[in-house]
Design a protein around this motif. Structure first.
Motif, mmCIF file in Angstrom:
data_model
loop_
_atom_site.group_PDB
_atom_site.id
_atom_site.type_symbol
_atom_site.label_atom_id
_atom_site.label_comp_id
_atom_site.label_asym_id
_atom_site.label_seq_id
_atom_site.Cartn_x
_atom_site.Cartn_y
_atom_site.Cartn_z
ATOM 1 N N PRO A 52 -1.221 0.453 7.349
ATOM 2 C CA PRO A 52 -1.342 -0.823 6.636
ATOM 3 C C PRO A 52 -0.364 -1.869 7.190
ATOM 4 O O PRO A 52 -0.718 -3.050 7.297
ATOM 5 N N TRP A 90 -6.608 4.743 2.286
ATOM 6 C CA TRP A 90 -6.488 3.978 3.542
ATOM 7 C C TRP A 90 -6.788 4.892 4.732
ATOM 8 O O TRP A 90 -7.632 4.602 5.566
ATOM 9 N N TYR A 103 0.823 -1.219 0.000
ATOM 10 C CA TYR A 103 0.000 0.000 0.000
ATOM 11 C C TYR A 103 0.853 1.264 0.000
ATOM 12 O O TYR A 103 0.492 2.266 -0.593
#
Lengths: 423, 425
Positions: free
Chosen positions: B389, B376, B366
């Motif tokens: 993440p 996110w 990510y």
């Protein structure tokens, strides 16, 4: 092995190694990223429906066989490649386009293990009549799914009206009838012709150690003796089937593809010429252009409006697409704008702005390991240098771009429309 | 990578992610408003009209020309539902100054441009310009219509509508065609004022270095606005289980049928529960190792695609498949049977481990994408203890088989939506 390093002034570099077996390996180390992306591909796509190998008899194969082969290669006697990737966590995929088939994965660790899986399954064909039969069912469903997609249909209807003989007009997956003719012998024949290292490439970008990776590839890709592939002569006439094609579909707003077929001089467009056409398309109808504003203000296009220079071996076309209540007007306005530019030239400030933007876009692609690897794939198929584009964008001139209006000939234009069904 | 939270005050927060991976700086403004059935269309139009023109750039050609001169700076806009909130996102991604060929200050200029578009729109006497509004309404309506034409999207949208009847989440994220058509210049101006005064604001910046004054400039812009009713984002109310599932079937002129099934699931309390739910859903119908892919698609060849996704905020799982009409009943039966396999813990180590590895592999990557990182953190707005993440990947790694079975047991069929070809029984 022959090894070259390409440097740039934007902080990126890559290696191109040509192995003794003919395989081309491109590696761009990007150590600041966590992940890496690898592509193992062959210069073999849906348009390769007629060929001969090492001077032998010409062979014609069913349409859609390259895509079929892509599906089948994931299977081996010991199970499918997906289950091997499942043990490493990598994300794997594959695609077939007009002129290439690519197998790829992305991962954030265990790169070398994943590379082993990739190199191994692509080199281990395994087809039986039974597995071929099963795949015919699965691909048949895929073809039917595309039959329901208006954006797919509008493009292939246009290509069908544009090309008389060139197989670019055929759906990449073929038809239910054509794939019914595929059997394991034909698959092996295509595999042995096109999946030879001398016709293939590996492109890698991301957090990898180029030396170690190269060593691994050298050990894993067998020398199978160079193949001499002669692709069937296409003999595409310099005319189109018809200038207009339409189909009714359950859509509410008509959608269109309007394309100009280009006469073909050489099998591949040179990079400079490609860049010039792409800049010219921005000038004709990019978001800063007078035509884009006019079409938008008059309610003739929306954000779906797009354009591309669609090129590959022995074909090239400039294609404009989108949604519109009046596709014929949009096509007319594009024709008029091209005529106007041909006669009066274009705004120099606009030219400088679109050049600046293209330079920014070219650099931005290095923000992603996927995009970098996919760009290397383009380099491998078309034999470009990855940084050449950035250098050319600094030097192309107004006249270079203006000259490219020669690719537009109204007699070779085709408008394809998907219109709403009546009632 | 290093994350820094900066309190801007006035119900606004700055979030800086320092990363040297990219050649660009990414800035996004995220406005969160509770989903309001009546206003959803007006709010959804705002990000698009605001990023098309403004007082400084009254004409979108001039704005696009400016973006080109900023080396193709990319303005982006979206309107999404995030649980019980409508998220209006507007942002810009621009090449870092060191890549400019003539020493231009690209990042500062891009940040100023974005601020100007959001806070100083092209409006007079409390109304947006009529011609701009008409253009954006037309585009929004054509977008709604084109989604109707893509049957996979249409079928998913219809399932949500049916499953969330009576809940604001059931309304389409950009409203209906009729709602868009009814928006007036004054009404949209009111929506813009309401966005500025009532929405919680989160500004995300992802860059190698924090651009000068980026959060101070937001603070200054907000200082003149009455924002006492703006409040932080709270947890959404999940879908409740029902005893008898609903069935809805439509017929259309299509070659292939679509079968979409919606299930309620208990979403749990925190990020650790969320990780368990992620593994369960992925094992069920995520990757090519999942129960649905290997059985419904590969072994039984019932569908060309068959996969599941989860909405952890609203507590539901959606199974989405493309199926021939004659196979629809068999496919539905098999999907439910695979769910039973999950509930009874009859799955193997293979798919359990494969699923965890696949999710962890994705999470670790990510940080390699600015827009993924932006999303996110944008989606973590309702979490009391948001994690990165990488931290979330550790939670996934710790998930045990028992936890997956326990969550699977809370999954309950809610609605089945089938879109079938005309003439099929």
């Amino acid at each position: 092995m022959d090894k070259k390093v390409f440097e740039s002034d934007i902080g990126e570099s890559y290696i191109l190694a040509t192995l003794d077996n003919g395989l081309k390996v491109y590696i761009c180390e990007m150590p600041q990223f966590t992940s890496a992306y690898a592509v193992f591909g062959t210069k073999y796509g849906s348009i390769d429906t007629a060929f001969s190998l090492n001077g032998g008899q010409p062979v014609a194969v069913p349409e859609g066989i390259a895509h079929f082969l892509e599906h089948k290669l994931f299977e081996s006697e010991e199970g499918d490649a997906f289950s091997k990737y499942a043990e490493t966590g990598a994300m794997a995929n594959a695609f077939t386009s007009f002129d290439r088939t690519c197998y790829l994965f992305s991962c954030s660790d265990r790169f070398e293990e994943n590379l082993d899986i990739l190199l191994s399954f692509v080199q281990s064909p395994y087809f039986t009549e039974e597995t071929v039969k099963k795949e015919q069912g699965i691909i048949g469903q895929e073809i039917r799914m595309y039959d329901d997609s208006p954006s797919w249909r509008v493009l292939f209807n246009m290509l069908g009206a544009m090309y008389i003989n060139h197989p670019v007009k055929i759906d990449i997956a073929g038809t239910v009838d054509s794939i019914a003719k595929i059997n394991s012998d034909l698959l092996y024949e295509c595999y042995n012709t096109f999946y030879n290292p001398s016709n293939m490439f590996v492109c890698i970008a991301g957090n990898v150690d180029a030396r170690a990776v190269l060593k691994k590839i050298e050990a894993a890709v067998a020398d199978r003796g160079a193949n001499e592939i002669t692709r069937g002569g296409i003999g595409e006439p310099e005319s189109v089937v018809k200038n207009y094609v339409e189909q009714a579909f359950p859509v509410l707003t008509p959608i269109f593809c309007f394309g100009y077929k280009q006469k073909i001089g050489s099998p591949f467009r040179r990079l400079k010429s490609k860049i010039c056409v792409e800049l010219l398309l921005e000038i004709i109808c990019g978001e800063s252009s007078p035509l884009y504003k006019r079409l938008m203000d008059e309610g003739l296009i929306n954000d779906e409006f797009d354009f591309e220079y669609f090129t590959g071996r022995d074909y090239a076309a400039a294609i404009f697409s989108g949604e519109s209540e009046n596709p014929a007007r949009v096509a007319d306005e594009i024709k008029k704008e091209i005529a106007n530019i041909r006669e009066h030239g274009f705004d120099k400030k606009l030219f400088s702005a679109v050049k600046c933007a293209a330079y920014g876009d070219a650099l931005r692609r290095f923000n992603s390991v996927e995009m970098t690897a996919m760009q290397l794939t383009e380099c491998a198929v078309c034999d470009y240098d990855l940084f050449e584009q950035i250098k050319l964008l600094k030097t192309v001139s107004y006249d270079d771009v203006l000259k490219r209006t020669d690719i537009f000939d109204d007699d070779l234009s085709v408008l394809s429309v998907i219109k709403p069904q009546e009632g | 990578m290093l994350e820094n939270v900066i309190d801007i005050g006035n119900a606004a927060q700055g979030f800086f992610i320092k990363s040297d991976r990219f050649k660009t700086t990414h800035i996004s403004y995220n406005f969160y408003l509770p989903v309001d059935k009546e206003k959803v269309a007006s709010f959804a139009l705002l990000p698009f009209i605001l990023t098309t023109c403004g007082r400084e750039y009254p004409d979108f050609s001039k704005l696009n020309f400016k973006l080109n001169k900023l080396y193709s700076a990319n303005l982006f806009a979206s309107a999404e539902k995030v649980g019980d909130y409508q998220l209006l996102k507007m942002g810009i991604s621009v090449l870092d100054d060191k890549y400019a060929l003539d020493g231009e200050e690209l990042v500062t200029r891009a940040a100023e441009l974005l601020n100007s578009l959001i806070f100083d729109p092209l409006a007079e006497n409390g109304e947006f310009s009529k011609s701009d509004l008409e253009r954006e309404k037309r585009k929004a309506i054509e977008h709604i219509r084109s989604e109707l034409a893509e049957k996979r999207l249409y079928a998913r949208k219809r399932l949500i509508e049916e499953m969330f009847k009576g809940d604001a989440f059931g309304v389409p994220k950009c409203g209906t065609e009729e709602q868009v058509a009814a928006i007036t210049p004054a009404g949209l101006f009111g929506a813009w004022q309401e966005m500025l005064s009532r929405a919680y604001l989160r500004v995300n910046v992802i860059s190698a270095s924090l651009p000068a004054n980026v959060f101070e400039n937001v603070k200054e812009r907000l200082s003149g606005i009455e924002r006492s009713s703006a409040a932080a984002v709270t947890k959404s109310i999940p879908l409740k289980p029902i005893y008898a599932a609903k069935r809805v079937e439509e017929k259309m002129d299509v070659a292939q049928g679509k079968l979409v099934m919606g299930f309620s699931v208990l979403p749990g309390d925190d990020e650790r529960d969320s990780a368990k739910l992620a593994v369960m859903c992925d094992m069920f119908g995520g990757g090519p190792y999942s129960r649905l892919f290997t059985n419904v698609r590969e072994k039984m060849s019932l569908c060309y695609y068959c996969s599941s996704t989860v909405d952890k905020r609203k507590g539901f799982i959606m199974v989405d498949s493309g199926v021939e009409a004659e196979n629809a009943q068999k496919a539905e039966y098999e999907i439910l049977r695979q769910l039973d396999v999950m509930k009874n813990g009859q799955f193997g180590d293979f798919e359990f481990e494969a699923s965890k590895k696949s999710i962890i592999n994705a999470l670790k990557g990510y940080g390699d994408h600015q827009d993924t990182l932006d999303n996110w953190w944008t989606f973590k707005c309702d979490s009391d203890t948001p994690v990165s993440p990488e931290e979330y990947a550790e939670y996934v790694s710790a998930v045990q088989k028992d936890a997956v079975v326990q969550i699977a047991k809370t999954v309950k069929l809610n609605t089945v939506y089938a879109l079938m070809p005309k003439g099929a029984d």
